[in-house]
Scaffold this motif. Sequence first.
Motif, mmCIF file in Angstrom:
data_model
loop_
_atom_site.group_PDB
_atom_site.id
_atom_site.type_symbol
_atom_site.label_atom_id
_atom_site.label_comp_id
_atom_site.label_asym_id
_atom_site.label_seq_id
_atom_site.Cartn_x
_atom_site.Cartn_y
_atom_site.Cartn_z
ATOM 1 N N ALA A 289 0.841 -1.195 0.000
ATOM 2 C CA ALA A 289 0.000 0.000 0.000
ATOM 3 C C ALA A 289 0.874 1.240 0.000
ATOM 4 C CB ALA A 289 -0.925 0.014 1.219
ATOM 5 N N VAL A 290 0.284 2.363 -0.448
ATOM 6 C CA VAL A 290 0.942 3.657 -0.364
ATOM 7 C C VAL A 290 -0.136 4.741 -0.434
ATOM 8 C CG1 VAL A 290 1.313 4.089 -2.833
ATOM 9 C CG2 VAL A 290 2.948 4.976 -1.169
ATOM 10 N N TYR A 291 0.165 5.908 0.160
ATOM 11 C CA TYR A 291 -0.749 7.049 0.150
ATOM 12 C C TYR A 291 -0.013 8.248 -0.445
ATOM 13 C CZ TYR A 291 -3.831 4.499 3.352
ATOM 14 O OH TYR A 291 -4.664 3.570 3.911
ATOM 15 N N CYS A 292 -0.704 9.011 -1.267
ATOM 16 C CA CYS A 292 -0.181 10.272 -1.786
ATOM 17 C C CYS A 292 -1.086 11.373 -1.226
ATOM 18 C CB CYS A 292 -0.199 10.286 -3.313
ATOM 19 S SG CYS A 292 0.554 11.774 -4.035
ATOM 20 N N MET A 293 -0.533 12.260 -0.377
ATOM 21 C CA MET A 293 -1.328 13.255 0.329
ATOM 22 C C MET A 293 -0.739 14.653 0.120
ATOM 23 S SD MET A 293 -1.927 10.933 3.788
ATOM 24 C CE MET A 293 -3.055 12.071 4.584
ATOM 25 N N GLN A 294 -1.561 15.634 0.334
ATOM 26 C CA GLN A 294 -1.140 17.020 0.103
ATOM 27 C C GLN A 294 -0.384 17.563 1.305
ATOM 28 O OE1 GLN A 294 -3.757 19.990 -1.863
ATOM 29 N NE2 GLN A 294 -3.543 21.170 0.028
ATOM 30 N N LEU A 305 4.322 3.855 2.821
ATOM 31 C CA LEU A 305 4.644 2.829 1.828
ATOM 32 C C LEU A 305 4.934 1.506 2.543
ATOM 33 C CD1 LEU A 305 5.413 1.894 -1.075
ATOM 34 C CD2 LEU A 305 7.737 2.660 -0.565
ATOM 35 N N LEU A 306 4.266 0.458 2.117
ATOM 36 C CA LEU A 306 4.427 -0.846 2.762
ATOM 37 C C LEU A 306 4.385 -1.942 1.712
ATOM 38 C CD1 LEU A 306 4.333 -2.626 5.470
ATOM 39 C CD2 LEU A 306 1.886 -2.793 4.986
ATOM 40 N N VAL A 307 5.286 -2.919 1.831
ATOM 41 C CA VAL A 307 5.233 -4.133 1.026
ATOM 42 C C VAL A 307 5.381 -5.319 1.968
ATOM 43 C CG1 VAL A 307 6.310 -5.504 -0.796
ATOM 44 C CG2 VAL A 307 6.178 -3.026 -1.023
ATOM 45 N N GLU A 308 4.471 -6.282 1.864
ATOM 46 C CA GLU A 308 4.529 -7.460 2.720
ATOM 47 C C GLU A 308 5.855 -8.207 2.513
ATOM 48 O OE1 GLU A 308 2.928 -8.767 5.066
ATOM 49 O OE2 GLU A 308 0.875 -8.032 5.057
ATOM 50 N N PRO A 309 6.466 -8.706 3.591
ATOM 51 C CA PRO A 309 7.726 -9.444 3.452
ATOM 52 C C PRO A 309 7.632 -10.615 2.488
ATOM 53 C CG PRO A 309 7.333 -8.895 5.756
ATOM 54 C CD PRO A 309 6.095 -8.498 5.008
#
Length: 387
Positions: A289-294, A305-309
Motif C-alpha cells: 500500500a501507499v498514500y499520496c497526500m497534500q 509505503l508498505l510491502v509485505e515481506p
Amino acid sequence: MASDTGSSYTGACHPAADPDVAAAHIAAVRAFNRSYTRVVGALRHGVLGTDFSLTEARILFELATFGAAEVVDLRRVLDLDAGYLSRILTRFQAKDLIARKRSDVDARRQVVELTDTGRAVFTELDKRSQQDIGELLHPHSPAVRDRLVEAMAVIEAILDGENPGGTPPSGRADTVAAGSSTPGDRNAAPGAPVTARSGAPVTPSDAAATSGSPFATARPESAVTLRDPGPGDHGWVIQRNGAVYAREFGWSREYEALVARIVADFLNCHEPHRERAWIAEHRGAPVGAVYCMQESPDTARLRVLLVEPTARGLGIGSTLVNACIDFATAAGYRELALWTTNAQTAARRIYDRAGFHLVQEDPQFLFGHNLLGQRLCRPLTGPPASR
C-alpha cells in the motif's frame, strides 16, 4: 514440503538442529508435514488408488504437460537420482507408457515422450486427482477455500521463493522493501488499475502451476495489480504496518499509532483530485500500500509505503512509488516529498532510483530507537521516474 516420519532418533548420522531456529518452529513444521502427507495420501503405497508412486505420477505429469523431454533435463527439474529415474523409465517403457529416442541436437542425449497409452494413463490419473481434491474441499465454504489457497501461497512464497532472506534475486527489475512512512503534519481522480510483472520469463515449471494439477509444484509468473482501497483495507494498512515494523525493526506501538493518525486524516479530510491511496494485490490478497497526500499547494507527500515481506522481489515497491509520482504530476504538484529513516535502506534504494534526493537529515528518538530522520524530495517537472 518434504515428508517427515517424526522419528525422535538423534543418532550421529543425523545433523543437529539449527541453533538459530526455535525448536517450537521446527516441531510445528514437522507436525504440518505429517498431517499434510496423510491428508493428500502421499504415504499410501500407490497414488490415487493406482500402482504408481507419487514420483512416478509426477514424471507422467511433466511429460504430459510439456511434451518430450531430455532425460537429463527431467532429472534436473525433478531433482531425482539418475539411477532411480532410469529404473522408473525402464518400467514405463516395459508398460508401453513412454518411447525413447536420441536427441536430434546431441546424439549422446536421450529423449523420452509419452505414448498414446501413457497419455491415456495420465488423463485418468489427472481425472482422479481432480475428483479427490474436489471431495477434500467440498465440505468447506468458498470463503474458507479462499483462506486455504491464500495460506498455501504464503507457504510457497516463503519456502520455495528465490529470496528467503528478503534480498531480491539477481536479474529482477526492482528491489522491494517494507517502505517508509512520514511522521509529521498531514498533508486526480482514480485511474485504471496498474499491473506490474516481475520481469522473469515463464518457464515450463511455472506453467505447470496454472494447469490445475496437484502434481504441479512451481508458481506462475507473478502479477501484481494496484487498486483503490476497499472496505477494511485502511484498517489492514494500519495493522500490517504495526506488525511488520515491530517484527523487523523492533519499533514500538508509537509507530502504529502514527500510521493510524495518517490513515484517519486521509479518510476524514482527503481531496479526491489531489490525494489518493493504492492497495497492491497479488493472487487476490493485499500485499502492499501507499498514500499520496497534500503537504502544500505545490508539494505532495508519499506516505505509509508498505510491502509485505512475503511479496518482496516482485517490483511492488517501485510500482507503488511510480504510481504516486504519476498521480502527483497529473494533479499539478511541483514536488513530491517523503519522510523516512536511515533504517529503511532497501526502500531508500527505490527512492534513489525514482529520482528522490536527500534534503534534510536530523537525529531523532522515535518508536523506541535513536534514528536519523530523512526528508527526501523529487521535482515533478524533471525527468520521469526510472521504470
